[in-house]
Design an enzyme around this catalytic site. Structure first.
Site, PDB file in Angstrom:
ATOM      1  N   LYS A   2       0.803  -1.221   0.000  1.00  0.00           N
ATOM      2  CA  LYS A   2       0.000   0.000   0.000  1.00  0.00           C
ATOM      3  C   LYS A   2       0.837   1.273   0.000  1.00  0.00           C
ATOM      4  O   LYS A   2       0.296   2.367  -0.175  1.00  0.00           O
ATOM      5  CB  LYS A   2      -0.949  -0.012   1.192  1.00  0.00           C
TER       6      LYS A   2
HETATM    7  C1  LIG Z   1      -4.457  -4.459   1.767  1.00  0.00           C
HETATM    8  C2  LIG Z   1      -3.745  -5.734   1.580  1.00  0.00           C
HETATM    9  C3  LIG Z   1      -4.249  -6.728   0.749  1.00  0.00           C
HETATM   10  C4  LIG Z   1      -5.570  -6.597   0.043  1.00  0.00           C
HETATM   11  O1  LIG Z   1      -5.532  -5.630  -0.965  1.00  0.00           O
HETATM   12  P1  LIG Z   1      -6.914  -5.064  -1.553  1.00  0.00           P
HETATM   13  O2  LIG Z   1      -6.508  -4.062  -2.556  1.00  0.00           O
HETATM   14  O3  LIG Z   1      -7.645  -4.456  -0.387  1.00  0.00           O
HETATM   15  O4  LIG Z   1      -7.652  -6.222  -2.109  1.00  0.00           O
HETATM   16  C5  LIG Z   1      -3.490  -7.876   0.573  1.00  0.00           C
HETATM   17  N1  LIG Z   1      -2.317  -8.036   1.211  1.00  0.00           N
HETATM   18  C6  LIG Z   1      -1.814  -7.104   2.042  1.00  0.00           C
HETATM   19  C7  LIG Z   1      -0.531  -7.376   2.731  1.00  0.00           C
HETATM   20  C8  LIG Z   1      -2.497  -5.915   2.237  1.00  0.00           C
HETATM   21  O5  LIG Z   1      -1.985  -4.994   3.050  1.00  0.00           O
END
Ligand SMILES: *Cc1c(COP(=O)(O)O)cnc(C)c1O
Length: 431
Positions: free
Chosen positions: A107
């Site tokens: 993210k």
């Molecule tokens: C947020 C997250 C996800 C999921 O991603 P989305 O875009 O919400 O589907 C998967 N793995 C990790 C480590 C995350 O932080």
């Protein structure tokens, strides 16, 4: 580029307004009016381009004239200022490692891009002082806190479910201070998300505070996630068949971004929505009925989402046509036991350490390959295993060495504000 609300009750807006407001006034998510096609030259030369150039080329049509060219170039360069290696795990599976940013989860790119855009708009006086209000299932909070730390004109309020995030995750969102506040909610991620959604619809609150979201419902966080798929293709073997792409999914922003990049012309193969026990999307693909459910806790906690916000964007991308969607996307559910088995197997046999989220993607991809022949694929390794020591260390038989960015947080004082699952309490805090 204009963005329309998926509820169609508010007027279309530009990138600036979509970013600053997060969600349309009618409560809908914003969606781009057209899907830009990557120029043929861009795709041909992709391998030789710098990450910053890739980012600028992909984001320019979405941003339009709302950010000056030189500023957008700087924002793009800063957003992708770390490594995204594609690492072979087995002969058929490679891992695109998305955990080399400041908070060790994928993210970071979206949060860094969005914070810099919002900072740009705030500095130019294009927006009054903003409060970013965000719910996190684990990793969003840290990435948003790190991305927005010290950005003038922006205050950040993060809601997280008490006891349901890992110690490293909690440190990342409760120890920075400055313009970052963490609210520790006695409930689940879905409770946090519901509280945030209610705050956005509160007109009285809106008079007091200018609220925006930094979840992947915000286009400035969602759209840059396309870059991962471009970086993967920069490293995919020349002449090889298009990869099957397995995406560990919770709120479905990342997967939807991948489908968007594919719609723009990036030569990706079939997508797999790799889910944990929170499986409304796998159920939808099987049955055609979408039923949100309360989130259940799993080892891959950043994917513990019972009502994924971005799923409506995926439906929009496929004109709500289930047949077309099924032709592009498979989905699978991976249990905690299968997640642990995958981590153990890959560690013992292939000498590669998966985190629980990457392990869900791995297990789903292997099952797909076993059933459909061995087309080579890639998984998005979305978090560093050190963020999940409770799951990973018993398999490893020892502690994982903490990367420097995590070590720096050790011993810092946790500061959080306890909150019940009660909207009036949240409102009182924000007023
Ligand atoms: C947020 C997250 C996800 C999921 O991603 P989305 O875009 O919400 O589907 C998967 N793995 C990790 C480590 C995350 O932080």
């Amino acid at each position: 580029m204009k963005y329309y609300s998926l509820r169609h009750q508010s007027p279309p807006v530009d990138f600036r307004t979509a970013t600053v407001t997060g969600q349309a006034p009618d409560g809908g998510l914003y969606f781009p009016e057209t899907i830009p096609k990557f120029p043929a030259g861009f795709l041909r030369e992709l391998r030789g381009l710098s990450k910053a150039t890739v980012a600028f080329n992909v984001m320019r049509p979405y941003v339009g004239s709302t950010i000056a060219e030189a500023d957008l170039q700087r924002i793009c360069a800063e957003a992708v200022d770390f490594e995204f290696p594609l690492v072979p795990v087995t002969a058929e599976v490679s891992a695109l490692e998305l955990f080399h940013g400041p908070t060790l989860a994928f993210k970071d790119v979206g949060a860094r891009f969005m914070s810099r855009c919002l900072g740009y708009f705030a500095q130019r006086g294009d927006t009054p002082p903003v409060t970013v209000l965000v719910a996190t299932s684990g990793d969003t909070g840290g990435a948003v806190a790190s991305g927005f730390l010290g950005v003038p004109g922006v205050e950040v309020v993060i809601l997280y479910p008490a006891g349901k995030v890992s110690p490293v995750q909690e440190q990342q969102l409760t120890t920075l201070g400055q313009n970052i506040t963490a609210l520790e909610v006695a409930g689940t991620f879905d409770d946090c998300q519901a509280l945030v959604k209610q705050a956005f619809l509160d007109e009285e609150l809106a008079k007091k505070r200018f609220l925006t979201s930094a979840n992947s419902i915000n286009v400035a966080r969602w759209l840059p996630q396309q870059l991962y798929y471009c970086f993967a293709m920069q490293q995919w073997p020349v002449g090889a068949a298009a990869p099957v792409v397995s995406v560990p999914s919770g709120n479905f922003g990342n997967l939807c971004a991948g489908l968007l990049a594919q719609a723009s012309g990036l030569p990706l193969g079939r997508f797999i929505a790799a889910c944990n026990a929170n499986e409304p999307v796998p159920v939808y693909l099987r049955t055609g009925t979408f039923t949100p459910r309360p989130a259940v806790p799993t080892f891959s906690n950043a994917m513990d989402v019972g009502n994924p916000s971005n799923f409506v964007r995926i439906l929009e991308l496929f004109d709500n046509d289930l047949t077309r969607l099924r032709a592009a996307l498979s989905a699978d559910t991976v249990t905690d036991a299968e997640t642990v088995a995958a981590i153990r197997q890959v560690w013992e046999r292939d000498d590669y350490l998966l985190d629980p989220h990457g392990a869900v993607a791995y297990a789903a991809l292997r099952r797909y390959q076993a059933q459909h022949g061995g087309a080579a694929g890639l998984i998005l390794a979305t978090a560093h295993p050190v963020k999940f020591p409770d799951v990973v260390e018993p398999i490893l038989g020892r502690a994982i060495e903490l990367p420097a960015v995590v070590q720096a947080l050790q011993g810092r004082t946790k500061r959080s504000v306890p909150l019940a699952v009660n909207y009036e309490e949240l409102k009182a805090y924000l007023m």
